[in-house]
Every structure is written in C-alpha cells, then in structure tokens.
Write an enzyme that holds these catalytic residues in place. Structure first.
Site, PDB file in Angstrom:
ATOM      1  N   GLY A 153       0.672  -1.699   0.123  1.00 22.38           N
ATOM      2  CA  GLY A 153      -0.141  -0.242  -0.205  1.00 22.38           C
ATOM      3  C   GLY A 153       0.793   1.252   0.442  1.00 22.38           C
ATOM      4  O   GLY A 153       1.705   1.496  -0.130  1.00 22.38           O
ATOM      5  N   CYS A 154       0.276   2.621   0.381  1.00 22.57           N
ATOM      6  CA  CYS A 154       0.396   3.531   0.397  1.00 22.57           C
ATOM      7  C   CYS A 154       1.942   3.567   1.659  1.00 22.57           C
ATOM      8  O   CYS A 154       2.571   4.897   1.084  1.00 22.57           O
ATOM      9  CB  CYS A 154      -0.104   4.586   0.791  1.00 22.57           C
ATOM     10  SG  CYS A 154      -2.087   4.795  -0.388  1.00 22.57           S
ATOM     11  N   ASN A 155       2.221   2.947   1.907  1.00 19.17           N
ATOM     12  CA  ASN A 155       3.441   3.766   2.904  1.00 19.17           C
ATOM     13  C   ASN A 155       4.857   2.819   2.075  1.00 19.17           C
ATOM     14  O   ASN A 155       5.749   2.389   2.783  1.00 19.17           O
ATOM     15  CB  ASN A 155       3.471   2.997   4.149  1.00 19.17           C
ATOM     16  CG  ASN A 155       2.353   1.324   4.498  1.00 19.17           C
ATOM     17  OD1 ASN A 155       1.196   0.936   4.263  1.00 19.17           O
ATOM     18  ND2 ASN A 155       3.697   0.699   3.854  1.00 19.17           N
ATOM     19  N   MET A 369       1.495   6.777   5.316  1.00 17.74           N
ATOM     20  CA  MET A 369       0.931   5.996   5.678  1.00 17.74           C
ATOM     21  C   MET A 369       0.428   4.832   5.290  1.00 17.74           C
ATOM     22  O   MET A 369      -0.115   5.126   4.078  1.00 17.74           O
ATOM     23  CB  MET A 369       0.163   6.529   6.918  1.00 17.74           C
ATOM     24  CG  MET A 369      -0.419   7.348   6.393  1.00 17.74           C
ATOM     25  SD  MET A 369       0.811   9.587   5.498  1.00 17.74           S
ATOM     26  CE  MET A 369       1.023   9.673   7.159  1.00 17.74           C
TER      27      MET A 369
END
Length: 382
Positions: A153-155, A369
């Site tokens: 994901g975005c992290n 995050m």
C-alpha cells in the site's frame, strides 16, 4: 543544530555517515491524460450529490488517470478484472520506465550503472514481477539484482527504501534504485456507493524512482549528480540516517484491497476514521524516530509527508504541530496529482529539490502511511 557525526545520533557502534546510503537522484512520470475533478465526475457519469461532494471537496484540482475506453455510444466501458490487470501491467511498466530513466538522468548515471532494482506496486499483481518486466523493457543488464514489494500500500515506498538502503550499505559504490509504479485507475470500481466514491475521488496514476548509493563522502567518490543532483542546486543529496515504524493492529482492516464478490473484482476500502488513526499515531512514531538523537521536532527543516488526503494531512499537521508551510509540497502534490499511493512522498521530494531550499546540515523527515494500519518514517540529513 549540530549532531556529532562520527557516532551519529547517539547510536552505539553506528557507522559513520559516509557509510550510510545517500539519495542521489529522483525522477517521476505520469500518464499524458489528466482530468479535473468535475471532468472525472462527468466521465464516470456520477450524478449523486453526496458522491459529487466527496470529489469536489477533496482539495484535489487535477489527477493524471487512464480512464476506461469509450464504447460505440461514447460512454465509458465497464472494465473486467482482467482488463484492469492488463491496464496495470501496461501503464506501470511504461510509467515506471520513464520515471527510472528520469531518475538516472538526474543522478548523472546510466542504465549500465544500475546494480539493484526494487519495484513497488499495490495496484496490480504480476508474476514475474514489475522489476523483471522493467529490466526487459529497458534492456538492463541481466545480472542486475532485483526485488519486488507488492501489496503493502501507500506506506510501501519507505518500506522499500529502508531495505534497499541496507543493500546499498552492503554494496558500497553500487547504484540501487527504488521504483514505485502505481496505476491506481487499475484499482477502480464504479458502483455508485460511498465506499468506492472515496477511493475514486482520491487516487491518481503515477510513478517515482529514487537512486541510492553508499560509500565515500558523496556516495561514490565525487558527487556525480546531474543538474540538481540529489539535493538541489548541486547540493549532494541527503543521507538516510534511520527509520522508525508503527503498526496499529487494531486497525488492520481500516485500509484494505480485497475481493468484492458482488463486483467480481478487487476493491479498495478506506475507513472514514483512518485520518484520526493516523493522526493519533503520528506523534508516537516521530518521537521514536528522533529518540536518542538530541533532535526536537522544531529541528526538522523539511517534512515530506505522504499525500494521503486532505483529512489525513490535516490530522498529521495538528498532531505534530506543523505549519502549512511545512507540508506545502505534500498539499501541492495532492492538489496537482491526487494520492499517488507509494510514490507520493517522492513527488514531494522532487519538488523540494526543485525549490532549492535544502541546505547542508539540514534534517528532514519522510513519512508515509497505509494499510496495516502502518506509519513509516525516515530521518535524513543533507
């Protein structure tokens, strides 16, 4: 503020900064097509006032997207999961290749210098991975080692940067690149629900690459950065000093990409409470990152935070006591590109370099995050 460099940040037995990985360049790429939020609403045929308000109050002005093709009546076609996977493969490779070449040009390096390629993506699944496809696409040496970070994901951009900086330190003088390629439009589901509206209003397509090298005062002997190098205006790029993570197990389902049986495809979900979860833990992870360094938050000159969305940014600003100026690049990237998932913070880093405000000795904090729910941070110094 000056920090003792022979044993930096008070870490017993820590290597000298010259043995830390240094960022020597960055490059980004996006699709040619971009849309304002009203244009996306029109293209997707969204009339629901509540859904429209989500799009129009997102603090996003434009996004680069690959929208579904038009049918014979001029309407957007419905894309099957197979179509979406094909879209991801095509555009992640194409954008990724352009971002990698831009990064190498800015670093003053060539494809022949590349020794390790780590590719990050969450918006599609590929076997062999994106790294193998990029190596074939660009004719990179077959002996280049590679790794793929998929589904975090975005992290994940900072997760990859942490691991690859270790590779760089173990292979001094050798060039490594972390490449984040996210064709977020390959993860869209259009069904009129508020769940999908939040996702469809937020994410954009884009790729970003960052080059690392360790060893010597400027990474590999004299600074070989191209125009702007890794630091802007000829300044050598920052060293990656340390990382800190924080996972929130009780919020493990708050951000997820899972199978929607009704739609017969994958669908991304964002819990409305996630900005408050992120905000409540931002202070915890930053304090851990700075613990034992002698640094205060006020000593950090540059904050490069993931462009996760307006409410997420606001929560981080409030909980860390930051100013709007501190997150100007974060909000600027959100405004101009939307949430670019794992590569968002690198778009902000590129803007910081172009701005030319980083000075020797400056400290910076990188923060991402994403699902887990997870916050990742890195402390850097120019």
């Amino acid at each position: 503020m000056t920090v003792e460099l022979t044993r930096p940040l008070g870490l017993p037995g820590a290597p000298a900064p010259a043995d830390r990985a240094m960022i020597i360049g960055v490059g980004t790429a996006v699709p040619a097509t971009s849309y304002s939020q009203p244009q996306v609403l029109e293209a997707l045929g969204i009339d629901d006032p509540k859904v429209r308000s989500v799009f129009l109050n997102s603090a996003i002005e434009r996004r680069h997207l690959v929208l579904p093709p038009l049918d014979e009546n001029g309407a957007r076609r419905s894309e099957s999961q197979g179509d979406l996977l094909d879209k991801h493969k095509e555009h992640a490779v194409e954008m990724g290749a352009r971002a990698l070449l831009a990064c190498l040009e800015r670093s003053g390096r060539t494809l022949a210098d590349l020794r390790h390629l780590c590719c990050v993506t969450t918006t599609g699944f590929l076997t062999p991975g994106l790294s193998a496809l990029i190596i074939r696409e660009l004719g990179i040496d077959r002996h280049c080692s590679r790794s793929d970070v998929v589904g975090m994901g975005c992290n994940a951009g900072l997760n990859a940067l942490n691991v690859v900086s270790g590779w760089a330190v173990a292979n001094p003088g050798d060039l490594a690149v972390v490449l984040c390629a996210e064709a977020c439009s390959s993860a869209y589901t259009v069904d009129g629900t508020m769940r999908t509206a939040v996702v469809n209003s937020l994410f954009g397509d884009g790729a970003a690459a960052v080059a690392l090298v360790a060893g010597g005062p400027d990474g590999d002997g004299p600074d070989r950065g191209g125009p702007g190098g890794g630091g802007g205006r000829g300044l050598p790029g920052p060293r990656l000093l340390r990382f800190a993570s924080c996972i929130v197990p009780e919020a493990v389902d708050a951000m997820r990409y899972d199978w929607d049986r009704e739609q017969n495809r994958f669908s991304f979900f964002l819990d409305p409470q996630i900005p408050y979860v992120v905000g409540a833990h931002a202070e915890i992870v930053v304090d851990r990152l700075l613990s034992g360094t002698g640094l205060l938050r006020s000593d950090i000159a540059h904050w490069l935070v993931h462009s996760g969305g307006k409410k997420v940014i606001d929560a981080v600003v409030v909980n860390l006591g930051l100013s709007r100026y501190d997150v100007r690049h974060t909000t600027g990237v959100l405004r101009d590109y939307g949430n670019l998932s794992s590569g968002s913070f690198l778009f902000s880093y590129e803007r910081l370099l172009d701005e030319g405000t980083a000075m020797p000795g400056d400290f910076g904090v990188l923060m991402t995050m994403g699902p887990g729910s997870t916050l990742e941070t890195a402390l850097v110094q120019w």
